[in-house]
Design a protein around this motif. Structure first.
Motif, PDB file in Angstrom:
ATOM      1  N   GLY A 395       0.820  -1.206   0.000  1.00 17.88           N
ATOM      2  CA  GLY A 395       0.000   0.000   0.000  1.00 17.88           C
ATOM      3  C   GLY A 395       0.852   1.253   0.000  1.00 17.88           C
ATOM      4  O   GLY A 395       0.595   2.207  -0.746  1.00 17.88           O
ATOM      5  N   TYR A 396       1.896   1.283   0.837  1.00 14.85           N
ATOM      6  CA  TYR A 396       2.810   2.426   0.879  1.00 14.85           C
ATOM      7  C   TYR A 396       3.584   2.519  -0.432  1.00 14.85           C
ATOM      8  O   TYR A 396       3.829   3.614  -0.953  1.00 14.85           O
ATOM      9  N   SER A 397       3.952   1.361  -0.944  1.00 13.56           N
ATOM     10  CA  SER A 397       4.669   1.322  -2.219  1.00 13.56           C
ATOM     11  C   SER A 397       3.819   1.936  -3.329  1.00 13.56           C
ATOM     12  O   SER A 397       4.302   2.730  -4.139  1.00 13.56           O
ATOM     13  N   PHE A 398       2.540   1.589  -3.366  1.00 11.70           N
ATOM     14  CA  PHE A 398       1.657   2.099  -4.408  1.00 11.70           C
ATOM     15  C   PHE A 398       1.501   3.619  -4.299  1.00 11.70           C
ATOM     16  O   PHE A 398       1.516   4.332  -5.310  1.00 11.70           O
ATOM     17  N   ARG A 399       1.338   4.127  -3.069  1.00 12.55           N
ATOM     18  CA  ARG A 399       1.165   5.571  -2.893  1.00 12.55           C
ATOM     19  C   ARG A 399       2.401   6.341  -3.338  1.00 12.55           C
ATOM     20  O   ARG A 399       2.306   7.436  -3.910  1.00 12.55           O
ATOM     21  N   ALA A 400       3.575   5.763  -3.087  1.00  4.80           N
ATOM     22  CA  ALA A 400       4.807   6.405  -3.568  1.00  4.80           C
ATOM     23  C   ALA A 400       4.893   6.321  -5.084  1.00  4.80           C
ATOM     24  O   ALA A 400       5.271   7.284  -5.763  1.00  4.80           O
ATOM     25  N   ALA A 401       4.519   5.171  -5.637  1.00  9.65           N
ATOM     26  CA  ALA A 401       4.573   4.990  -7.090  1.00  9.65           C
ATOM     27  C   ALA A 401       3.606   5.922  -7.804  1.00  9.65           C
ATOM     28  O   ALA A 401       3.887   6.393  -8.917  1.00  9.65           O
ATOM     29  N   PHE A 402       2.463   6.197  -7.182  1.00 12.29           N
ATOM     30  CA  PHE A 402       1.490   7.097  -7.798  1.00 12.29           C
ATOM     31  C   PHE A 402       2.096   8.483  -8.011  1.00 12.29           C
ATOM     32  O   PHE A 402       1.737   9.186  -8.972  1.00 12.29           O
ATOM     33  N   ARG A 403       3.039   8.851  -7.150  1.00  9.80           N
ATOM     34  CA  ARG A 403       3.679  10.165  -7.287  1.00  9.80           C
ATOM     35  C   ARG A 403       4.821  10.150  -8.301  1.00  9.80           C
ATOM     36  O   ARG A 403       5.147  11.195  -8.879  1.00  9.80           O
ATOM     37  N   ALA A 417      -1.395  -7.352  -8.831  1.00  8.22           N
ATOM     38  CA  ALA A 417      -1.380  -7.525  -7.371  1.00  8.22           C
ATOM     39  C   ALA A 417      -2.731  -7.240  -6.739  1.00  8.22           C
ATOM     40  O   ALA A 417      -2.956  -7.607  -5.583  1.00  8.22           O
ATOM     41  N   ILE A 418      -3.634  -6.595  -7.480  1.00  5.69           N
ATOM     42  CA  ILE A 418      -4.942  -6.264  -6.907  1.00  5.69           C
ATOM     43  C   ILE A 418      -5.890  -7.456  -6.932  1.00  5.69           C
ATOM     44  O   ILE A 418      -6.931  -7.447  -6.267  1.00  5.69           O
ATOM     45  N   LYS A 419      -5.537  -8.468  -7.682  1.00  8.16           N
ATOM     46  CA  LYS A 419      -6.419  -9.627  -7.857  1.00  8.16           C
ATOM     47  C   LYS A 419      -6.389 -10.538  -6.631  1.00  8.16           C
ATOM     48  O   LYS A 419      -5.364 -10.687  -5.978  1.00  8.16           O
ATOM     49  N   ILE A 432      -5.560   2.424  -3.010  1.00 13.14           N
ATOM     50  CA  ILE A 432      -6.265   3.064  -4.133  1.00 13.14           C
ATOM     51  C   ILE A 432      -7.451   3.867  -3.612  1.00 13.14           C
ATOM     52  O   ILE A 432      -7.680   5.012  -4.034  1.00 13.14           O
ATOM     53  N   GLN A 433      -8.219   3.277  -2.700  1.00 11.71           N
ATOM     54  CA  GLN A 433      -9.366   3.986  -2.132  1.00 11.71           C
ATOM     55  C   GLN A 433      -8.943   5.268  -1.426  1.00 11.71           C
ATOM     56  O   GLN A 433      -9.622   6.285  -1.514  1.00 11.71           O
ATOM     57  N   GLN A 434      -7.820   5.234  -0.733  1.00  8.78           N
ATOM     58  CA  GLN A 434      -7.342   6.423  -0.037  1.00  8.78           C
ATOM     59  C   GLN A 434      -7.004   7.541  -1.023  1.00  8.78           C
ATOM     60  O   GLN A 434      -7.373   8.704  -0.817  1.00  8.78           O
TER      61      GLN A 434
END
Length: 602
Positions: A395-403, A417-419, A432-434
């Protein structure tokens, strides 16, 4: 003695006025008073005249009794008015002129609701006080004493509103009353009075504030500590108060020390981080602008990590707890400390010994702090945690990647990975929801979908494949057959039109231009199980406004059949605006029509 005699006579005269003058002839009560009047008449001619008039009334025949009674009453009234006193015993004293420069132009009828709200208990009082503030009727001499006294009100919102909004507008006129009511051994109301006196008088009130800080009750001591933090020369006193036995006083002192931020203040705050006051000092340190203090805490965190790795048992547990405290202190200045904090956090997140179950809360704190650094190196490091430790930090990885990554790169890296229903998949969905929540909440208007350019279009189908309906609604931008088929499948026979999810799906179908959306909505409205409306929110209003003009008769029929009058009227107002819509817009739906109807209604 003479006044008592006159009062007795007055009582009997009033009795005869009520009973009738015809009963005065030979009246026993008047006859008993007559000797006393005659005796008093020997010393004062006026009493002799009263005695003669009273005797004349007693002896008068019924035909003349009314005239005689009126004559006695008139004479008695004149005599009574000469018996009063206008002087007051004792020495004269100066009268306080507090607030006498204030106006009293407001009518009492208008002022009375405010006075009643200030001096009674019960609900609805705050609204009345706010109304008086809005119409400016509170600026009256008669309201000032009640407003100052209301600082002690048990309903905290009332004294808070009076302190912040109302009393400051009285200016110096409020000072004498506040001073007279102030009790340094009092409670919250007196703390508010002290704060107001400092606000209105400034440095002139410093001596009073110092006295409250030195010898006042806890509430006043706390207020004084906060005020004294703005003055030079108070460092010694504040350091002393940071060791006071009362917990709340120490906490107030820590905030004050953080504001001063001198070297001795920083030393005391750093000392408290590793003491029993660790929880008390975290938020004051966050507010401290001295980065040197935060750098010391980072170094201390490095030491605790070493201690954690090298120890066992209680020593290991203590090191972990101290490390958690240190990390929590750094949150507010993370970006400014990125260059120094990143090596420590990178080492911490790469230490296998740290990835234990008992360190879970500290791990999350460290990961959040890593994101708060908002630097490219820290984000790249967080992205690298994508699959580490069984996806614990995905989750933290995704938020950093989004930036840091492009929308396409983000999808390619994380879509698989969402599956499934694994723990890491749920963590990714939550991330993603956040982000979606932040994007929708940050919009100037009420957003219905995420910015199209911020996400890869493939996300919407991937989310539909995982049955994440709310996210599908937020990501849908086009009338795609697979997406609309999925959304329509969510509108089952048992769907209730006043359910949030149902409305969200319908709004999405309208937004993407799905042709069957109006009939789907109308079908749910006309379903007998969906006719109970206690209230309507913005979603239902927008659904009504999104309907083509041709549906106006059916919408009106539905609204008129509703039981609740308020709901019926709200919906009929939208229907009427829809009926008045120009023909060139009648075939449209969505935001354009909704905006036109809102303008028409408001």
């Amino acid at each position: 003695m003479s006044v008592d005699l006159l009062l007795d006579l007055q009582v009997e005269v009033r009795r005869l006025f009520i009973a009738g003058s015809s009963l005065a002839e030979g009246d026993i009560r008047l006859s008993k008073l007559l000797p006393s009047l005659q005796k008093a008449g020997e010393a004062a001619p006026v009493f002799k005249r009263l005695a003669d008039t009273t005797e004349g009334l007693i002896q008068a025949p019924r035909a003349e009794s009314a005239l005689k009674l009126l004559e006695l009453a008139t004479l008695l009234s004149a005599v009574m008015h000469t018996q009063g006193k206008t002087d007051v015993a004792g020495e004269t004293q100066p009268v306080s002129s507090a607030g006498l420069s204030l106006p009293t132009e407001v009518t009492f009828r208008r002022l009375h609701p405010l006075l009643e709200a200030l001096t009674t208990k019960g609900s609805g009082r705050l609204e009345q006080i706010r109304q008086a503030y809005e119409d400016r009727s509170f600026l009256d001499l008669r309201a000032l004493p009640a407003l100052c006294s209301a600082l002690d009100d048990v309903y905290s919102e009332i004294p808070e509103f009076i302190q912040l909004k109302i009393l400051p507008e009285f200016g110096q006129a409020a000072v004498p009353l506040l001073q007279s009511q102030l009790n340094l051994q009092g409670g919250k109301g007196d703390a508010r009075r002290l704060q107001l006196l400092h606000l209105l008088q400034g440095e002139s009130a410093l001596e009073l504030v110092q006295e409250a800080g030195a010898s006042g009750a806890p509430e006043l001591k706390i207020a004084a500590i906060e005020l004294l933090s703005g003055y030079e020369g108070q460092e010694g006193f504040l350091l002393e108060q940071s060791r006071e036995k009362r917990k709340e006083v120490r906490e107030a002192a820590y905030y004050a020390l953080a504001r001063l931020a001198s070297i001795p203040c920083q030393d005391r705050l750093f000392e408290a981080v590793a003491s029993k006051d660790a929880e008390l000092v975290i938020y004051p340190i966050r507010k401290c602008s001295a980065l040197t203090l935060h750098k010391r805490i980072i170094a201390h965190a490095e030491e605790q990590l070493d201690r954690y790795s090298a120890s066992e048992g209680k020593a290991r547990e203590a090191a972990l707890q101290q490390l958690h405290t240190n990390l929590r202190c750094l949150n507010s200045h993370a970006h400014e400390l990125a260059e120094i904090a990143f090596p420590m956090l990178g080492r911490l997140m790469a230490t296998d010994e740290f990835m234990t179950a008992d360190a879970g809360v500290v791990q999350d704190t460290a990961a959040e702090l890593l994101l708060a650094l908002e630097s490219e190196p820290s984000d790249r490091f967080a992205i690298g945690l994508h699959s580490a430790y069984k996806g614990k930090f995905i989750g933290y990885s995704f938020r950093a990647a989004f930036r840091q990554l492009s929308p396409a790169e983000l999808f390619d890296r994380y879509a698989d990975a969402i599956k499934g229903r694994s723990a890491s998949a749920k963590l990714l969905q939550q991330a993603i929801q956040q982000i979606v929540h932040e994007q929708l909440a940050g919009s100037d208007e009420r957003a219905e979908a995420v910015p199209e350019e911020a996400w890869d279009r493939r996300w919407v189908k991937a989310l539909a494949g995982q049955d994440l309906t709310d996210l599908v609604c937020a990501f849908a931008h086009q009338n795609d057959r697979d997406v609309t088929s999925y959304l329509v499948s969510k509108l089952k026979d048992g769907s209730r039109v006043n359910d949030y999810r149902t409305q969200n799906v319908l709004l999405t179908l309208f937004r993407v231009g799905f042709k069957e959306a109006p009939e789907l909505f109308m079908g749910l409205l006309e379903n007998k199980t969906s006719r109970s409306f206690y209230y309507i929110d913005w979603r239902m209003k927008q659904l009504f406004a999104s309907m083509p003009k041709a549906y106006a008769p059916r919408l009106r029929a539905f609204a008129e059949a509703l039981a609740y009058e308020s709901v019926k009227n709200e919906l009929l107002e939208i229907v009427e605006a829809l009926e008045a819509m120009p023909d060139d817009q009648a075939g449209e739906s969505g935001k354009g029509v909704w905006q036109w109807i809102k303008n028409k209604m408001y």
